[in-house]
Design an enzyme around this catalytic site. Structure first.
Site, PDB file in Angstrom:
ATOM      1  N   CYS A  52       0.844  -1.192   0.000  1.00 44.45           N
ATOM      2  CA  CYS A  52       0.000   0.000   0.000  1.00 44.45           C
ATOM      3  C   CYS A  52       0.885   1.248   0.000  1.00 44.45           C
ATOM      4  O   CYS A  52       1.820   1.345   0.804  1.00 44.45           O
ATOM      5  CB  CYS A  52      -0.881  -0.021   1.251  1.00 44.45           C
ATOM      6  SG  CYS A  52      -1.838   1.478   1.516  1.00 44.45           S
ATOM      7  N   CYS A  55       0.711   3.202   3.611  1.00 44.90           N
ATOM      8  CA  CYS A  55       1.315   2.763   4.872  1.00 44.90           C
ATOM      9  C   CYS A  55       2.418   1.722   4.718  1.00 44.90           C
ATOM     10  O   CYS A  55       3.074   1.383   5.691  1.00 44.90           O
ATOM     11  CB  CYS A  55       0.239   2.237   5.810  1.00 44.90           C
ATOM     12  SG  CYS A  55      -0.568   0.733   5.189  1.00 44.90           S
ATOM     13  N   CYS A 101      -7.120  -1.125   2.152  1.00 45.44           N
ATOM     14  CA  CYS A 101      -6.059  -1.546   3.070  1.00 45.44           C
ATOM     15  C   CYS A 101      -6.615  -1.542   4.493  1.00 45.44           C
ATOM     16  O   CYS A 101      -7.172  -0.551   4.949  1.00 45.44           O
ATOM     17  CB  CYS A 101      -4.878  -0.585   2.954  1.00 45.44           C
ATOM     18  SG  CYS A 101      -3.566  -0.898   4.157  1.00 45.44           S
ATOM     19  N   CYS A 104      -4.544   1.272   6.791  1.00 42.80           N
ATOM     20  CA  CYS A 104      -4.738   2.728   6.698  1.00 42.80           C
ATOM     21  C   CYS A 104      -6.044   3.133   6.021  1.00 42.80           C
ATOM     22  O   CYS A 104      -6.363   4.320   5.977  1.00 42.80           O
ATOM     23  CB  CYS A 104      -3.553   3.389   5.986  1.00 42.80           C
ATOM     24  SG  CYS A 104      -3.471   3.083   4.214  1.00 42.80           S
ATOM     25  N   CYS A 124      -9.387  -6.809  -8.332  1.00 44.26           N
ATOM     26  CA  CYS A 124      -9.033  -5.859  -9.390  1.00 44.26           C
ATOM     27  C   CYS A 124      -8.559  -4.568  -8.719  1.00 44.26           C
ATOM     28  O   CYS A 124      -9.353  -3.847  -8.110  1.00 44.26           O
ATOM     29  CB  CYS A 124     -10.263  -5.635 -10.262  1.00 44.26           C
ATOM     30  SG  CYS A 124      -9.953  -4.709 -11.746  1.00 44.26           S
TER      31      CYS A 124
END
Length: 136
Positions: A52, A55, A101, A104, A124
């Site tokens: 991500c 984070c 995520c 975060c 996706c």
């Protein structure tokens, strides 16, 4: 963006300073990049992890990536149980399952029930919100 509380929480100003305008639009405003956007990792073939951008949490692994033909990086499953959270997205006429995520809250994309074995899922994902970390 998901409205729940997350382990990593920044102010809007901090998110804007940390992310590019495109990353902010996707991660914090639940946007979507265009299919086949150059550099979105759709065609990435090297072994590695996809983290991500918000984070640094590893959310996807190259061994779970497949060519869906959709123009976005697609995976059969998240890297670890609990790394990615989902919620129902009602922005279109029919509901979709949005994923973000779990650390975060950054919007990643959507999961669909039309993927290959072993899960039958197609996660996706918007490449702009991924940080690819090649192995080796």
């Amino acid at each position: 963006m998901a409205k729940e509380a997350f382990p990593v929480t920044l102010t809007d100003a901090e998110w804007r300073a940390k992310l590019t305008p495109e990353q902010y639009r996707i991660a914090r405003q639940e946007g979507t990049e265009r299919a086949f956007t150059p550099g979105n990792f759709e065609g990435e073939k090297r072994a590695g992890d996809y983290a991500c951008v918000g984070c640094g949490t590893v959310l996807w692994r190259s061994e779970d990536k497949f060519d869906s033909g959709t123009g976005w990086p697609s995976f059969v499953r998240p890297a670890a149980e609990g790394a990615v959270a989902t919620k129902t997205d009602w922005k279109l006429v029919l509901p979709r399952t949005e994923c973000h995520c779990a650390t975060c809250g950054a919007h990643m994309g959507h999961v669909f029930p039309d993927g290959p074995a072993p899960t039958g899922q197609r996660w996706c994902i918007n490449g702009a919100v991924l940080d690819f970390k090649p192995k080796g």
